[in-house]
Write a protein that holds these residues in place. Structure first.
Motif, PDB file in Angstrom:
ATOM      1  N   LEU A 102     -20.398 -14.831   9.920  1.00 54.05           N
ATOM      2  CA  LEU A 102     -20.149 -14.318  11.262  1.00 54.05           C
ATOM      3  C   LEU A 102     -21.334 -14.641  12.168  1.00 54.05           C
ATOM      4  N   SER A 103     -21.118 -14.553  13.461  1.00 58.58           N
ATOM      5  CA  SER A 103     -22.180 -14.888  14.414  1.00 58.58           C
ATOM      6  C   SER A 103     -23.375 -13.939  14.293  1.00 58.58           C
ATOM      7  N   GLY A 104     -23.173 -12.763  13.757  1.00 57.81           N
ATOM      8  CA  GLY A 104     -24.263 -11.810  13.566  1.00 57.81           C
ATOM      9  C   GLY A 104     -25.124 -12.126  12.349  1.00 57.81           C
ATOM     10  N   GLY A 105     -24.715 -13.120  11.554  1.00 58.61           N
ATOM     11  CA  GLY A 105     -25.496 -13.526  10.394  1.00 58.61           C
ATOM     12  C   GLY A 105     -24.948 -13.049   9.067  1.00 58.61           C
ATOM     13  N   VAL A 146      -9.015  -4.489  11.637  1.00 56.07           N
ATOM     14  CA  VAL A 146      -9.280  -5.056  12.961  1.00 56.07           C
ATOM     15  C   VAL A 146      -8.296  -4.504  13.988  1.00 56.07           C
ATOM     16  N   ASP A 147      -7.038  -4.362  13.608  1.00 59.20           N
ATOM     17  CA  ASP A 147      -6.053  -3.793  14.529  1.00 59.20           C
ATOM     18  C   ASP A 147      -6.427  -2.366  14.918  1.00 59.20           C
ATOM     19  N   THR A 148      -6.907  -1.577  13.963  1.00 56.59           N
ATOM     20  CA  THR A 148      -7.306  -0.203  14.235  1.00 56.59           C
ATOM     21  C   THR A 148      -8.498  -0.161  15.190  1.00 56.59           C
ATOM     22  N   ILE A 149      -9.471  -1.017  14.974  1.00 61.88           N
ATOM     23  CA  ILE A 149     -10.662  -1.058  15.831  1.00 61.88           C
ATOM     24  C   ILE A 149     -10.282  -1.508  17.240  1.00 61.88           C
ATOM     25  N   GLU A 150      -9.389  -2.508  17.353  1.00 59.83           N
ATOM     26  CA  GLU A 150      -9.009  -3.023  18.669  1.00 59.83           C
ATOM     27  C   GLU A 150      -8.240  -1.998  19.496  1.00 59.83           C
ATOM     28  N   THR A 151      -7.514  -1.108  18.847  1.00 57.75           N
ATOM     29  CA  THR A 151      -6.795  -0.082  19.600  1.00 57.75           C
ATOM     30  C   THR A 151      -7.748   0.938  20.202  1.00 57.75           C
ATOM     31  N   SER A 152      -8.977   0.988  19.670  1.00 57.66           N
ATOM     32  CA  SER A 152      -9.958   1.914  20.233  1.00 57.66           C
ATOM     33  C   SER A 152     -10.773   1.268  21.354  1.00 57.66           C
ATOM     34  N   GLY A 153     -10.421   0.028  21.727  1.00 59.85           N
ATOM     35  CA  GLY A 153     -11.050  -0.608  22.875  1.00 59.85           C
ATOM     36  C   GLY A 153     -12.164  -1.581  22.548  1.00 59.85           C
ATOM     37  N   ILE A 154     -12.512  -1.757  21.279  1.00 59.82           N
ATOM     38  CA  ILE A 154     -13.568  -2.702  20.904  1.00 59.82           C
ATOM     39  C   ILE A 154     -12.916  -4.054  20.619  1.00 59.82           C
ATOM     40  N   GLN A 155     -13.353  -5.103  21.291  1.00 59.66           N
ATOM     41  CA  GLN A 155     -12.722  -6.416  21.166  1.00 59.66           C
ATOM     42  C   GLN A 155     -13.557  -7.416  20.358  1.00 59.66           C
ATOM     43  N   PHE A 193     -14.114  -7.784  17.169  1.00 55.26           N
ATOM     44  CA  PHE A 193     -13.748  -8.011  15.773  1.00 55.26           C
ATOM     45  C   PHE A 193     -12.779  -9.182  15.591  1.00 55.26           C
ATOM     46  N   GLU A 194     -12.443  -9.877  16.657  1.00 57.20           N
ATOM     47  CA  GLU A 194     -11.526 -11.011  16.546  1.00 57.20           C
ATOM     48  C   GLU A 194     -12.128 -12.133  15.695  1.00 57.20           C
ATOM     49  N   GLU A 195     -13.447 -12.313  15.786  1.00 56.07           N
ATOM     50  CA  GLU A 195     -14.107 -13.327  14.951  1.00 56.07           C
ATOM     51  C   GLU A 195     -13.941 -12.988  13.469  1.00 56.07           C
ATOM     52  N   LEU A 196     -14.092 -11.711  13.130  1.00 58.70           N
ATOM     53  CA  LEU A 196     -13.901 -11.274  11.746  1.00 58.70           C
ATOM     54  C   LEU A 196     -12.486 -11.576  11.284  1.00 58.70           C
ATOM     55  N   ARG A 197     -11.508 -11.312  12.115  1.00 63.16           N
ATOM     56  CA  ARG A 197     -10.114 -11.566  11.747  1.00 63.16           C
ATOM     57  C   ARG A 197      -9.891 -13.059  11.472  1.00 63.16           C
ATOM     58  N   LYS A 198     -10.334 -13.910  12.379  1.00 65.01           N
ATOM     59  CA  LYS A 198     -10.089 -15.347  12.248  1.00 65.01           C
ATOM     60  C   LYS A 198     -10.797 -15.932  11.031  1.00 65.01           C
ATOM     61  N   LYS A 199     -12.064 -15.608  10.874  1.00 64.48           N
ATOM     62  CA  LYS A 199     -12.820 -16.186   9.768  1.00 64.48           C
ATOM     63  C   LYS A 199     -12.383 -15.628   8.420  1.00 64.48           C
ATOM     64  N   SER A 200     -12.047 -14.351   8.362  1.00 65.38           N
ATOM     65  CA  SER A 200     -11.594 -13.790   7.082  1.00 65.38           C
ATOM     66  C   SER A 200     -10.225 -14.322   6.714  1.00 65.38           C
TER      67      SER A 200
END
Length: 173
Positions: free
Chosen positions: A34-37, A122-131, A133-140
């Protein structure tokens, strides 16, 4: 003085060995960062380590059996003449077939379940307004798809080994 059965055994052992060998590099090169390392490798998932172990076991056993299969194809005679060694060969073929089958089940099962788990997370996190995690979804997703891709040759290796055990059990006296 080759027989069709002896040639079939030789070809199936060779294919099993090659297919198991193909599975290993596909799996051990499977990773993402991930971009965070944060880096995830195949070895972080125990199920994927089991897939590699099954593939290495199938490769090693097929490599050991290959000279005996070549001898049988060339001469038409088996190396193992005694009842004990013949039965040992027969049962080890069966055990290895089940070991490869369990590796296939673990590989596809882990990929499927963890992919679904990550998507749900990721779907649960995105419903709370944090966007973010899309990188995590794609790479995983790519990581687990590659896990499935690495398990596919093992499935083919299991299939050839299963056919081989049917041929050898059918011809056993």
């Amino acid at each position: 003085m080759e027989t069709p059965r002896a040639m079939a055994i030789l070809v199936l052992r060779l294919f099993t060995m090659l297919l198991c060998a193909a599975s290993v590099p596909l799996m051990i090169t499977n990773s993402f960062q991930l971009s965070g390392g944060e880096k995830t490798k195949y070895s972080d998932i125990k199920g994927y380590r089991y897939v590699v172990a099954a593939a290495i076991g199938g490769f090693a056993y097929s490599l050991i059996q290959l000279p005996f299969a070549i001898y049988y194809a060339v001469t038409g005679k088996r190396v193992f003449h005694g009842r004990f060694l013949g039965l040992l060969d027969f049962y080890v073929d069966k055990v290895l077939t089940f070991f490869l089958a369990s590796g296939v089940g673990v590989g596809f099962g882990v990929s499927s379940e963890l992919k679904r788990f990550i998507n749900g997370f990721v779907d649960t996190i995105e419903t709370s307004g944090i966007q973010t995690f899309e990188e995590l979804r794609k790479k995983s997703q790519s990581f687990f798809d590659r896990g499935n891709l690495a398990t596919a040759p093992l499935l083919a290796g299991f299939t050839t080994m299963a056919v081989l055990t049917i041929i050898t059990s059918y011809t056993r006296k």
